[in-house]
Design an enzyme around this catalytic site. Sequence first.
Site, PDB file in Angstrom:
ATOM      1  N   SER A   8      10.654   3.047   3.012  1.00 20.55           N
ATOM      2  CA  SER A   8       9.721   3.437   1.957  1.00 20.55           C
ATOM      3  C   SER A   8       8.611   4.298   2.548  1.00 20.55           C
ATOM      4  O   SER A   8       7.871   3.847   3.437  1.00 20.55           O
ATOM      5  CB  SER A   8       9.114   2.203   1.306  1.00 20.55           C
ATOM      6  OG  SER A   8       8.023   2.604   0.503  1.00 20.55           O
ATOM      7  N   HIS A  31      13.166   5.918   0.229  1.00 24.57           N
ATOM      8  CA  HIS A  31      12.650   5.214  -0.949  1.00 24.57           C
ATOM      9  C   HIS A  31      11.280   5.796  -1.302  1.00 24.57           C
ATOM     10  O   HIS A  31      10.359   5.792  -0.479  1.00 24.57           O
ATOM     11  CB  HIS A  31      12.550   3.721  -0.633  1.00 24.57           C
ATOM     12  CG  HIS A  31      12.140   2.864  -1.783  1.00 24.57           C
ATOM     13  ND1 HIS A  31      13.034   2.447  -2.750  1.00 24.57           N
ATOM     14  CD2 HIS A  31      10.943   2.332  -2.128  1.00 24.57           C
ATOM     15  CE1 HIS A  31      12.390   1.690  -3.638  1.00 24.57           C
ATOM     16  NE2 HIS A  31      11.109   1.615  -3.290  1.00 24.57           N
ATOM     17  N   ASP A  33       8.140   5.645  -3.790  1.00 27.97           N
ATOM     18  CA  ASP A  33       7.439   4.783  -4.743  1.00 27.97           C
ATOM     19  C   ASP A  33       6.464   5.592  -5.599  1.00 27.97           C
ATOM     20  O   ASP A  33       5.430   6.042  -5.105  1.00 27.97           O
ATOM     21  CB  ASP A  33       6.666   3.694  -3.983  1.00 27.97           C
ATOM     22  CG  ASP A  33       7.574   2.637  -3.392  1.00 27.97           C
ATOM     23  OD1 ASP A  33       8.393   2.071  -4.147  1.00 27.97           O
ATOM     24  OD2 ASP A  33       7.471   2.374  -2.178  1.00 27.97           O
ATOM     25  N   MET A  35       3.788   5.495  -8.495  1.00 29.88           N
ATOM     26  CA  MET A  35       2.904   4.518  -9.169  1.00 29.88           C
ATOM     27  C   MET A  35       1.870   5.262 -10.003  1.00 29.88           C
ATOM     28  O   MET A  35       1.356   6.299  -9.574  1.00 29.88           O
ATOM     29  CB  MET A  35       2.174   3.675  -8.125  1.00 29.88           C
ATOM     30  CG  MET A  35       3.089   2.962  -7.145  1.00 29.88           C
ATOM     31  SD  MET A  35       2.121   1.853  -6.107  1.00 29.88           S
ATOM     32  CE  MET A  35       3.350   1.376  -4.880  1.00 29.88           C
ATOM     33  N   HIS A  64      11.699   4.993  -6.962  1.00 31.36           N
ATOM     34  CA  HIS A  64      11.332   3.715  -7.598  1.00 31.36           C
ATOM     35  C   HIS A  64      10.105   3.971  -8.456  1.00 31.36           C
ATOM     36  O   HIS A  64       9.008   4.176  -7.944  1.00 31.36           O
ATOM     37  CB  HIS A  64      11.054   2.685  -6.496  1.00 31.36           C
ATOM     38  CG  HIS A  64      10.580   1.360  -6.997  1.00 31.36           C
ATOM     39  ND1 HIS A  64      10.009   0.406  -6.173  1.00 31.36           N
ATOM     40  CD2 HIS A  64      10.594   0.796  -8.243  1.00 31.36           C
ATOM     41  CE1 HIS A  64       9.687  -0.662  -6.877  1.00 31.36           C
ATOM     42  NE2 HIS A  64      10.019  -0.454  -8.135  1.00 31.36           N
ATOM     43  N   MET A  66       7.245   2.869 -10.613  1.00 27.71           N
ATOM     44  CA  MET A  66       6.382   1.764 -11.049  1.00 27.71           C
ATOM     45  C   MET A  66       5.365   2.370 -12.013  1.00 27.71           C
ATOM     46  O   MET A  66       4.172   2.508 -11.700  1.00 27.71           O
ATOM     47  CB  MET A  66       5.715   1.113  -9.837  1.00 27.71           C
ATOM     48  CG  MET A  66       6.676   0.200  -9.081  1.00 27.71           C
ATOM     49  SD  MET A  66       6.160  -0.111  -7.394  1.00 27.71           S
ATOM     50  CE  MET A  66       6.743   1.387  -6.635  1.00 27.71           C
ATOM     51  N   MET A 135      12.812  -7.179  -7.005  1.00 26.73           N
ATOM     52  CA  MET A 135      11.551  -7.090  -6.258  1.00 26.73           C
ATOM     53  C   MET A 135      11.283  -8.394  -5.519  1.00 26.73           C
ATOM     54  O   MET A 135      11.319  -9.475  -6.114  1.00 26.73           O
ATOM     55  CB  MET A 135      10.376  -6.799  -7.196  1.00 26.73           C
ATOM     56  CG  MET A 135      10.330  -5.386  -7.782  1.00 26.73           C
ATOM     57  SD  MET A 135      10.248  -4.044  -6.573  1.00 26.73           S
ATOM     58  CE  MET A 135       8.713  -4.408  -5.702  1.00 26.73           C
ATOM     59  N   ASP A 173      13.303  -5.098  -2.309  1.00 26.05           N
ATOM     60  CA  ASP A 173      12.160  -4.250  -1.955  1.00 26.05           C
ATOM     61  C   ASP A 173      10.907  -5.105  -1.868  1.00 26.05           C
ATOM     62  O   ASP A 173      10.523  -5.744  -2.851  1.00 26.05           O
ATOM     63  CB  ASP A 173      12.007  -3.164  -3.039  1.00 26.05           C
ATOM     64  CG  ASP A 173      10.832  -2.230  -2.799  1.00 26.05           C
ATOM     65  OD1 ASP A 173      10.258  -2.254  -1.700  1.00 26.05           O
ATOM     66  OD2 ASP A 173      10.523  -1.459  -3.722  1.00 26.05           O
TER      67      ASP A 173
HETATM   68  C1  DX5 Z   1       5.881  -2.086  -3.358  1.00 24.52           C
HETATM   69  C2  DX5 Z   1       6.861  -0.963  -3.134  1.00 24.52           C
HETATM   70  C3  DX5 Z   1       7.618  -1.050  -1.883  1.00 24.52           C
HETATM   71  C4  DX5 Z   1       6.772  -1.012  -0.630  1.00 24.52           C
HETATM   72  C5  DX5 Z   1       7.385  -1.958   0.326  1.00 24.52           C
HETATM   73  O1  DX5 Z   1       5.458  -2.073  -4.659  1.00 24.52           O
HETATM   74  O2  DX5 Z   1       7.801  -0.900  -4.206  1.00 24.52           O
HETATM   75  O3  DX5 Z   1       8.646  -0.077  -1.830  1.00 24.52           O
HETATM   76  O4  DX5 Z   1       6.697   0.246  -0.035  1.00 24.52           O
HETATM   77  O5  DX5 Z   1       6.577  -2.036   1.440  1.00 24.52           O
HETATM   78  P1  DX5 Z   1       6.805  -3.149   2.558  1.00 24.52           P
HETATM   79  O6  DX5 Z   1       8.169  -2.942   3.128  1.00 24.52           O
HETATM   80  O7  DX5 Z   1       5.707  -2.864   3.521  1.00 24.52           O
HETATM   81  O8  DX5 Z   1       6.667  -4.489   1.883  1.00 24.52           O
HETATM   82 ZN    ZN Z   2       9.554   0.360  -3.972  1.00 20.75          ZN
END
Ligand code: DX5
Ligand code: ZN
Length: 225
Positions: A8, A31, A33, A35, A64, A66, A135, A173
Amino acid sequence: MAVRINPSILAADFVNMERDLHAISTADYVHVDVMDNHFVPNLTFGPQMVERIQAVSPIPLDVHLMIDNVDRWAPVYAELGCFSVTFHAEATTEPVALARELRKLGARAGIALKPGTAVESYLEILEEFDQVLVMTVEPGFGGQKFIADVMPKLTALSAQRAKTGANVWLQVDGGVTAETIAIAADFGADTFVAGSSVYNADSVPGAIDSLRETARAHQHGNLEA
Ligand code: DX5
Ligand code: ZN
């Protein structure tokens, strides 16, 4: 059954993104993210940044989302040509219609479940998705602790996958480390997101290799995906 390691870039240095994308070139997918500071209390980036990430990344994108308004925004990422687009189950009332639209646009369609969201109602529509993201932390931030309590969802998804022959990847994840990846693999996950445990390691390629080896060693190996 294959194992996929998806670092990620939430844990990358955002002003050195191209460098940090090349650092994970031995991984399977990157990956990404997204947000919106609404679905989760954190903000990252949107389509413009994702388009640039895709332009310079040596490996395909596992996006991903969010965010809210996924019916409006998820197709935008598919139209950019992202390999995989995962939206949250909690963010839409029409997951099947949205998944079909993403597939029509050429992306793999993923659905993500927050730790408190039950899996049962998604089992019967499993074939509509190319990936289910279970998750293992509350979405929003990297560096949190793996929630092992959600593992029964993977048991249910693995059983349904075996029963139906659905060609769906089971992703985890959040809090995935050399230790916790073994637990998730034991429960049937095959696609592993890891942010801080990859980017904070002394050797980034070494961390990717060791996560992959541990996951392989713990996989049941009785399903093709
Ligand atoms: C959290 C994200 C993850 C995050 C995971 O909301 O969706 O993808 O980057 O990070 P680690 O591996 O540090 O928990
Ligand atoms: Zn993620």
